[in-house]
Design an enzyme around this catalytic site. Structure first.
Site, mmCIF file in Angstrom:
data_model
loop_
_atom_site.group_PDB
_atom_site.id
_atom_site.type_symbol
_atom_site.label_atom_id
_atom_site.label_comp_id
_atom_site.label_asym_id
_atom_site.label_seq_id
_atom_site.Cartn_x
_atom_site.Cartn_y
_atom_site.Cartn_z
ATOM 1 N N HIS A 41 -59.290 -85.178 4.965
ATOM 2 C CA HIS A 41 -58.725 -86.349 5.649
ATOM 3 C C HIS A 41 -59.450 -87.614 5.172
ATOM 4 O O HIS A 41 -60.649 -87.586 4.891
ATOM 5 C CB HIS A 41 -58.860 -86.198 7.168
ATOM 6 C CG HIS A 41 -58.091 -87.240 7.913
ATOM 7 N ND1 HIS A 41 -58.608 -88.494 8.139
ATOM 8 C CD2 HIS A 41 -56.838 -87.233 8.429
ATOM 9 C CE1 HIS A 41 -57.692 -89.209 8.790
ATOM 10 N NE2 HIS A 41 -56.612 -88.459 8.977
ATOM 11 N N GLU A 65 -51.268 -89.175 2.527
ATOM 12 C CA GLU A 65 -51.639 -90.170 3.533
ATOM 13 C C GLU A 65 -52.283 -91.372 2.849
ATOM 14 O O GLU A 65 -53.485 -91.355 2.566
ATOM 15 C CB GLU A 65 -52.652 -89.571 4.517
ATOM 16 C CG GLU A 65 -52.099 -88.471 5.383
ATOM 17 C CD GLU A 65 -52.753 -88.480 6.755
ATOM 18 O OE1 GLU A 65 -52.018 -88.558 7.744
ATOM 19 O OE2 GLU A 65 -53.998 -88.439 6.834
HETATM 20 P P1 PGA Z 1 -52.007 -92.461 12.377
HETATM 21 O O1 PGA Z 1 -53.104 -91.407 11.819
HETATM 22 O O2 PGA Z 1 -50.747 -91.671 12.619
HETATM 23 O O3 PGA Z 1 -52.623 -92.991 13.628
HETATM 24 O O4 PGA Z 1 -51.832 -93.471 11.315
HETATM 25 C C1 PGA Z 1 -52.787 -90.482 10.839
HETATM 26 C C2 PGA Z 1 -53.972 -89.626 10.564
HETATM 27 O O5 PGA Z 1 -55.047 -89.832 11.166
HETATM 28 O O6 PGA Z 1 -53.885 -88.720 9.734
#
Ligand code: PGA
Length: 253
Positions: free
Chosen positions: A94, A168
């Site tokens: 992450h 992401e």
């Molecule tokens: P968010 O977080 O949906 O608040 O942008 C995504 C994540 O932490 O992977």
């Protein structure tokens, strides 16, 4: 670092109650066309595991794990420990672990190896920072992160759907500003071709999620893109109503 034991218990109870009313979501969970995995902090995993026993189509995973089996690694938790507590999944790489805690690509590769060897499905996160995007480096960055993260992962594991990819973009996480649909589609599509070239797997076999400010308002568009199979949700998953709103938008989108 949200949702201790009590908040996890309350969330899953509320979710169970709401699903009794939202039959369309429940049907999808029952027929396997929708899967939900919850990733609370370690201390809440036991609570979540016992609660999801009555929620078909749902899973529990950890937010992180260490790659050694056991021993003198104070503060770390092993794959066998998270399995014992009921986890089937684990988030690996992450952006907050990469950028705040300082995890390297090589450490992440070892965690990917350990999870896949031990039958834990890693939700492998990768994505560029704003600076990298503005310099036009997005594709190079994700290519590098995918190559190094998958170094010790067998092709068969990917082919069997035992790795979940989560694109992401770092600048979209927790900012309220999601990627544009065409950019999310582009990188999720490139993910398939990069991994297909690298590991000789069918592009369509990959499970690819988009994450970064997914909410009710944008889920219908993002989750119905051709190469996006689902979402990794942070802020909008803390309360049941916005969370199930994402599922409603996906179904209505
Ligand atoms: P968010 O977080 O949906 O608040 O942008 C995504 C994540 O932490 O992977």
């Amino acid at each position: 670092m949200n949702h201790g034991v009590n908040a996890t218990k309350a969330f899953l109870k509320d979710l169970g109650d709401i699903l009794e009313k939202k039959k369309a979501i429940k049907e999808k969970l029952y027929d396997g066309s929708l899967e939900i995995a919850f990733f609370p902090p370690y201390v809440s995993l036991a609570e979540a595991s016992s609660r999801i026993e009555t929620l078909r189509g749902t899973f529990v995973g950890a937010q992180n794990v260490y790659h050694e089996e056991n021993g003198a690694f104070t503060g770390e938790i092993s794959v066998s420990m998270i399995k014992e507590i009921g986890c089937t999944h684990c988030i690996i790489g992450h952006s907050e672990r990469r950028h705040i805690i300082g995890e390297s690509n090589s450490l992440i590769a070892r965690k990917m190896q350990k999870c896949t060897q031990e039958d834990i499905i890693p939700v492998f996160c990768y994505g560029e920072t704003l600076e990298e995007r503005e310099k036009g480096m997005t594709v190079d960055i994700i290519d590098h992160q995918l190559r190094s993260g998958l170094e010790y992962v067998e092709s068969e594991t990917i082919n069997n759907g035992k790795v979940i990819f989560a694109y992401e973009p770092v600048w979209a996480i927790g900012t309220g500003r999601s990627a544009k649909a065409e950019d999310a589609q582009d990188i999720c599509n490139r993910t398939r071709s990069i991994v297909s070239d690298l590991k000789g797997v069918e592009p369509d076999k990959l499970i690819v999620l988009y994450g970064g400010s997914v909410k009710r308002e944008n889920a219908g568009e993002l989750l119905n893109l051709k190469d996006v199979d689902g979402a990794l949700v942070g802020g909008a998953s803390l309360k049941v109503d916005p969370f199930t709103g994402i599922i409603d938008s996906w179904m209505n989108g």
